[in-house]
Design a protein around this motif. Structure first.
Motif, mmCIF file in Angstrom:
data_model
loop_
_atom_site.group_PDB
_atom_site.id
_atom_site.type_symbol
_atom_site.label_atom_id
_atom_site.label_comp_id
_atom_site.label_asym_id
_atom_site.label_seq_id
_atom_site.Cartn_x
_atom_site.Cartn_y
_atom_site.Cartn_z
ATOM 1 N N SER A 43 -34.876 -34.495 -40.991
ATOM 2 C CA SER A 43 -33.760 -34.159 -40.110
ATOM 3 C C SER A 43 -33.071 -32.877 -40.553
ATOM 4 O O SER A 43 -33.040 -32.548 -41.745
ATOM 5 C CB SER A 43 -32.732 -35.295 -40.083
ATOM 6 N N GLY A 44 -32.515 -32.177 -39.591
ATOM 7 C CA GLY A 44 -31.747 -30.968 -39.859
ATOM 8 C C GLY A 44 -30.842 -30.666 -38.696
ATOM 9 O O GLY A 44 -30.769 -31.427 -37.713
ATOM 10 N N LEU A 45 -30.150 -29.561 -38.769
ATOM 11 C CA LEU A 45 -29.246 -29.164 -37.691
ATOM 12 C C LEU A 45 -30.041 -28.584 -36.523
ATOM 13 O O LEU A 45 -30.893 -27.723 -36.722
ATOM 14 C CB LEU A 45 -28.248 -28.123 -38.201
ATOM 15 N N PRO A 46 -29.766 -29.039 -35.312
ATOM 16 C CA PRO A 46 -30.455 -28.455 -34.162
ATOM 17 C C PRO A 46 -29.996 -27.016 -33.933
ATOM 18 O O PRO A 46 -28.813 -26.704 -34.074
ATOM 19 C CB PRO A 46 -30.042 -29.362 -32.999
ATOM 20 N N ILE A 47 -30.941 -26.134 -33.602
ATOM 21 C CA ILE A 47 -30.624 -24.721 -33.354
ATOM 22 C C ILE A 47 -31.280 -24.263 -32.066
ATOM 23 O O ILE A 47 -32.228 -24.887 -31.575
ATOM 24 C CB ILE A 47 -31.079 -23.823 -34.519
ATOM 25 N N ASP A 48 -30.790 -23.133 -31.552
ATOM 26 C CA ASP A 48 -31.425 -22.517 -30.397
ATOM 27 C C ASP A 48 -32.283 -21.337 -30.844
ATOM 28 O O ASP A 48 -32.523 -21.141 -32.040
ATOM 29 C CB ASP A 48 -30.380 -22.115 -29.351
ATOM 30 N N ALA A 49 -32.716 -20.521 -29.900
ATOM 31 C CA ALA A 49 -33.618 -19.409 -30.213
ATOM 32 C C ALA A 49 -32.950 -18.304 -31.013
ATOM 33 O O ALA A 49 -33.639 -17.427 -31.544
ATOM 34 C CB ALA A 49 -34.197 -18.832 -28.922
#
Length: 562
Positions: A494-500
């Motif tokens: 698991s980790g922090l969701p990120i965008d492009a």
């Protein structure tokens, strides 16, 4: 209100933090990088130093050849095909395409523009070559050239070195492949020379090259200075800076363009390991500063940890506990790459259950859950070896020929006595060893195809052993059984969701203004279910680079989130 103001604040000094700092500085930013540890480099510096990039621009100059003598060909399409198989449908297609194209771009930037010398590691195949379409026999693994530490001056002593082996930081992956393929027998001479000159290799080399580039760009670097809290901007829902706990006390640092969280995983946070990896007990070889600080701080802004795969698909290694050794003033675990001759891996029934010359197969199958009896049939597990194994290969921290490390193994003159000591089924173990020994003369393992994966043979086999470099009988007593442990290595589920743009997303899927994440702090939505060595380092460099571009308004569309 603010004790210090900069354009960009980087939290963590691995590949993600330094890549952000270097690119932002090149784009005109003032940058502060803070590190929780007293040394810089993080998990990147502890790594094998491999960087995995499909269709990279360095392949052409490496002069790679196919077995028929023609030029080795690679493409983004082949890379996509390979990664699509690894992902098992769990990767976000747009993020995977970004990884493929962006990794090519960031490696060209770091090598050509920043001047970090890199090269292809010859003869090192993808994990799943040739079984998976799109895989390649070589060309995708890169490494940085050895770094002369004296050029860092006083910073050389403040750049992380592996505490596990005096040889690790001075061995190139290309040294090993050349040795294993018979192209260069001078492995120890190379290591000895580099140790004498303090020419650092593998992950320590990457860390040194990045540190040198950051310092040359006037990036300010603070050690022993963890970020402990993110601070809100005037609107209240974005990040304006962070509180840094320095040796002189707490300082409030404003980051005008953004904060990068690149603190790796959460190895030393037992609650997170239990919740996200489904492991009640796990060891780690990472620095004890890896505690999931990014998850704690980002939670204040509605960002929740997101898994990108099942824990069984995460590269959680197998290894073993060394009871009488302490590193980082903590109980010590060592990673095990199984596959040396004179060894097998068995469960409590005394049975082999995986291709025990290829760690991903073992690491996955020890996690098998039995739906009928609600147990784990392959856990606990043991590495079982004979005394030829001890004499020829040893078990770190002991060297070949020395006694095995104190307290690591149970030993007995016979397999029956060994089974009694460990609780392994005696009849099952005797039958398994007899069956395995019978395969060794032909080198063909019809049960689990041991020695059939080129990567495993190259990394773990003994090229002197014929016909299968990973197989030799367990015949010479005493016999030894090493109970295996699960060992997390900074690469999380698991980790922090990120965008492009590597911008952190909150639970509603909206970008958190001013907050970014890279490397193992960011969820693996780009890769999904599988793994290949080197991808972790690549992700740190890539998303640090992309975050800096976004912070400074240099995204593809020329805009950034405001």
């Amino acid at each position: 209100m603010w004790d210090k103001e900069v354009d960009v604040l980087c939290v963590g000094s691995g590949g993600g933090g330094f890549a952000t700092a270097i690119r932002a500085a090149d784009l005109g930013a003032s940058v502060l990088l803070v590190e929780k540890d007293k040394v810089v480099g993080g998990v990147t510096a502890l790594s094998s130093g491999q960087i995995w990039v499909g269709a990279n621009h360095l392949q052409a100059s490496a002069g790679l050849r196919n077995s028929d003598g023609s030029s080795e060909q690679d493409s983004e399409a082949d890379t996509a095909q390979y990664l699509s198989h690894l992902s098992q449908g769990l990767a976000d297609p747009a993020m995977q395409a970004l990884f493929i194209q962006g990794s090519i771009e960031v490696i060209r930037y770091l090598s050509d523009d920043v001047g970090i010398p890199m090269r292809v590691i010859p003869d090192l195949p993808d994990y799943y070559y040739p079984a998976v379409q799109g895989s390649k026999p070589q060309g995708r693994f890169l490494e940085t050239e050895p770094f002369p530490a004296k050029t860092l001056g006083d910073w050389a002593a403040r750049c992380f070195m592996s505490p596990y082996s005096p040889f690790h930081a001075y061995t190139m992956s290309s040294d090993w492949t050349a040795f294993q393929t018979g192209k260069d027998s001078a492995l120890m001479q190379h290591i000895t020379r580099r140790m004498a000159n303090d020419e650092r290799c593998v992950g320590a080399s990457i860390a040194c090259w990045l540190l040198q580039a950051a310092l040359a760009r006037k990036v300010e670097v603070w050690t022993s200075s963890p970020a402990i809290k993110l601070l809100r901007d005037e609107q209240g829902d974005g990040v304006a800076g962070a509180v840094i706990q320095t040796p002189q006390g707490e300082l409030r640092v404003r980051a005008r363009h953004g904060v990068m969280l690149a603190t790796s995983g959460y190895d030393w946070n037992p609650a997170f390991v239990k919740a996200f990896e489904a492991l009640l007990v796990a060891g780690s070889m990472c620095p004890p500063t890896v505690e999931g600080d990014h998850l704690v701080m980002a939670a204040d802004f509605g960002a929740l940890p997101m898994p990108a795969r099942a824990p069984a698909q995460t590269p959680i290694f197998i290894g073993y506990h060394v009871p009488h050794e302490r590193i980082y003033d903590k109980p010590t675990h060592r990673q095990l790459l199984p596959g040396r001759p004179h060894s097998i891996v068995v469960n409590q029934a005394g049975q082999r259950f995986a291709n025990d010359s290829f760690y991903p197969d073992v690491a996955t199958k020890v996690s098998r859950f039995d739906g009928q009896e609600q147990g784990m049939p392959n856990w606990p597990a043991w590495l079982v070896v004979d005394d030829d194994f001890r004499l020829k290969y040893g078990l770190t921290p002991s060297q070949p020929g020395q006694p095995l490390p104190e307290g690591v193994a149970s030993s007995a003159d016979t397999l029956e006595a060994l089974a009694a000591l460990t609780g392994i089924d005696a009849a099952g173990l005797a039958a398994t060893v007899a069956r395995f020994n019978g395969f060794c003369s032909s080198g063909v393992d019809p049960d689990f195809a041991r020695g059939s994966v080129p990567w495993g043979v190259l990394m773990n086999g003994d090229s002197r052993v014929k016909p299968n470099p990973t197989m030799a009988p367990l015949a010479r007593g005493p016999f030894h059984a090493i109970p295996l442990a699960r060992v997390v290595m900074g690469v999380p589920t698991s980790g922090l969701p990120i965008d492009a743009n590597a911008q952190v997303l909150n639970a509603r899927g909206q970008p958190v203004r001013g907050l970014y994440a890279a490397g193992n702090s960011a969820t693996w939505s780009d890769i999904g279910g599988g793994y290949n060595s080197g991808i972790s380092n690549t992700r740190g460099l890539l998303y640090g680079y992309l975050a800096a571009q976004a912070m400074m308004g240099k995204t593809a569309g020329g805009t950034r989130h405001l």
